[in-house]
Enzyme design. Structure first.
Site, PDB file in Angstrom:
ATOM      1  N   ILE A   1       0.829  -1.209   0.000  1.00 51.69           N
ATOM      2  CA  ILE A   1       0.000   0.000   0.000  1.00 51.69           C
ATOM      3  C   ILE A   1       0.865   1.262   0.000  1.00 51.69           C
ATOM      4  O   ILE A   1       1.597   1.542   0.962  1.00 51.69           O
ATOM      5  CB  ILE A   1      -0.974  -0.004   1.209  1.00 51.69           C
ATOM      6  CG1 ILE A   1      -1.803  -1.309   1.202  1.00 51.69           C
ATOM      7  CG2 ILE A   1      -1.885   1.226   1.182  1.00 51.69           C
ATOM      8  CD1 ILE A   1      -2.525  -1.633  -0.111  1.00 51.69           C
TER       9      ILE A   1
ATOM     10  N   GLU B   1      -6.536   5.747 -12.281  1.00 54.14           N
ATOM     11  CA  GLU B   1      -5.231   5.258 -11.823  1.00 54.14           C
ATOM     12  C   GLU B   1      -4.412   4.730 -13.007  1.00 54.14           C
ATOM     13  O   GLU B   1      -3.222   4.998 -13.127  1.00 54.14           O
ATOM     14  CB  GLU B   1      -5.420   4.131 -10.788  1.00 54.14           C
ATOM     15  CG  GLU B   1      -4.093   3.494 -10.370  1.00 54.14           C
ATOM     16  CD  GLU B   1      -4.213   2.433  -9.290  1.00 54.14           C
ATOM     17  OE1 GLU B   1      -5.353   2.069  -8.934  1.00 54.14           O
ATOM     18  OE2 GLU B   1      -3.167   1.976  -8.799  1.00 54.14           O
TER      19      GLU B   1
END
Ligand SMILES: Cc1cc2nc3c(=O)[nH]c(=O)nc-3n(C[C@H](O)[C@H](O)[C@H](O)COP(=O)(O)OP(=O)(O)OC[C@H]3O[C@@H](n4cnc5c(N)ncnc54)[C@H](O)[C@@H]3O)c2cc1C
Length: 384
Positions: free
Chosen positions: A161, A247
């Site tokens: 992450i 994204e």
């Protein structure tokens, strides 16, 4: 600096010049030391907030400038030239993946609590989808969120992450449905970093993007207020798929911006470096190699801009975006490798930028959905 491509206006060019100035003055001179330290100052988030860079596509009511996707595209291309893929990734995650779902699906209270301070650069956000058991098969994610009165009780783990270590909040993909509910049982929750049961289990060491923090996160009976649910319960999969579109375009645009810089560096190096009594560009094979790399870049740029034009015009453009992501990120790997080769031994030395581009580029065909997954999506769009 490229022409408008029928896409960018004089205002976009002026914005590009502004971003390039900021990147050249405030990021590039420090990029190498931040890469070595494996982090960049948190103050950069505040600086980007002051400059309005985190709010380009968001409403003025939350501190955004409502400039739109094309301005953010310019920002992404220019950030890719900052000398550290990790800095671009850490700052980029804030505007390209972490805040989008809050803008689109958040309540007014969620927007005031998370979106507005993120736009100001006061809060850092992350998006948590990938799990240790797998990232490509999002519909099979296993982090659970069981409803208990006015709370969800979250248990599970996330990995890889971006901004995970320093994030003040994580937009987290969780399973609210029963175990085998697939894509129909996924929801999105905003989890504050200080929520009991939420810990950063590990900061991960990476091949590239070294200045960005990349974490493994753990959730043990972590109680999250039901007020932090984003949109509809069990409606998270489609929120996520929508978010992936931007994204992926951002990854394609970043690849184009980085490849442009690699090529500039290789051009400068091969014109200056001499072998056998002439500059390297005195050899036809070198000139042709540069021409091939420039052509490769231009093909990827055209497809990326085509997908960007569609996206900015309000279309989902799933096929074009998936193609652009695959083509541009793979192009950047080829251009990085070709440009490194043109540097000879210098290309293998840490003091030259090209080695860092070569390491950073490799993430492109993996992150945000791998090239193989892009092919799966393209096949589905073809009816296969
Ligand atoms: C530096 C970095 C930053 C990241 N940042 C984030 C982030 O901020 N948030 C987040 O949620 N995730 C993040 N990721 C995770 C990233 O999106 C995943 O790594 C990626 O989606 C692939 O998932 P995986 O690593 O689990 O690979 P896997 O899913 O295990 O895939 C392994 C291999 O199998 C292939 N494969 C899988 N399924 C198929 C199929 N159906 N057909 C053909 N081939 C297949 C893949 O293409 C790949 O080559 C980040 C990753 C990295 C490395």
């Amino acid at each position: 600096m490229q022409s408008g491509y029928g896409l960018f206006s004089e205002e976009h060019h002026a914005f590009r010049r502004l971003v390039r100035q900021v990147v050249d003055k405030e990021l590039r001179p420090h990029a190498q030391s931040w890469e070595r330290a494996e982090e960049f100052p948190r103050a950069l988030f505040q600086r980007f907030g002051e400059l309005g860079f985190f709010g380009l596509k968001y409403p003025a009511a939350y501190g955004g400038t409502e400039a739109g996707f094309l301005y953010e595209a310019v920002l992404v291309e220019e950030l890719a030239r900052c000398g550290s893929g990790g800095v671009a990734a850490g700052l980029g995650a804030q505007f390209s993946i972490a805040t989008g779902p809050i803008h689109l699906f958040g309540t007014e209270a969620q927007k005031q609590r998370y979106l507005a301070p993120a736009i100001r650069g006061e809060k850092v956000g992350a998006l948590g989808v990938t799990e240790p058991d797998g990232g490509s098969d999002v519909a099979s994610l296993r982090t659970t969120a069981r409803r208990d009165g006015s709370h969800y009780v979250v248990s599970g783990a996330k990995t890889y992450i971006t901004n995970g270590v320093r994030a003040d909040f994580v937009v987290l993909a969780v399973r609210t449905g029963v175990e085998d509910s697939g894509h129909a049982g996924i929801s999105m929750l905003i989890v504050d970093r200080d929520t009991p049961g939420f810990t950063v289990s590990r900061k991960l060491e990476k091949v590239g993007w070294r200045a960005s923090d990349t974490a493994e996160l753990s959730f043990e009976e972590c109680r999250v207020s039901a007020e932090n649910l984003l949109g509809e319960e069990d409606g998270g999969f489609f929120q996520l798929m929508g978010n992936f579109q931007w994204e992926r375009l951002v990854l394609a645009l970043g690849a184009v911006g980085a490849a442009e810089q690699m090529l500039e560096q290789a051009l400068a190096y091969t014109q200056e470096r001499r072998a056998f009594g002439r500059p390297l560009t005195g050899f036809q094979v070198t000139r042709h190699r540069l021409a091939d790399l420039a052509t490769d870049l231009e093909c990827a740029r055209q497809l990326t801009y085509h997908a960007l034009r569609l996206h900015a015009g309000g279309e989902m453009a799933i096929q074009e975006t998936s193609m652009a992501k695959k083509v541009a990120t793979e192009m950047a790997c080829r251009v990085a490798d070709g440009c490194l080769q043109l540097h000879g031994g210098a290309g293998y030395m840490m003091e030259y930028d090209i080695q860092r581009h070569w390491r950073d580029a490799r993430l492109g065909p993996i992150g945000g959905g791998t090239s193989e997954i892009m092919n799966e999506i393209i096949c589905r769009q073809m009816g296969l």
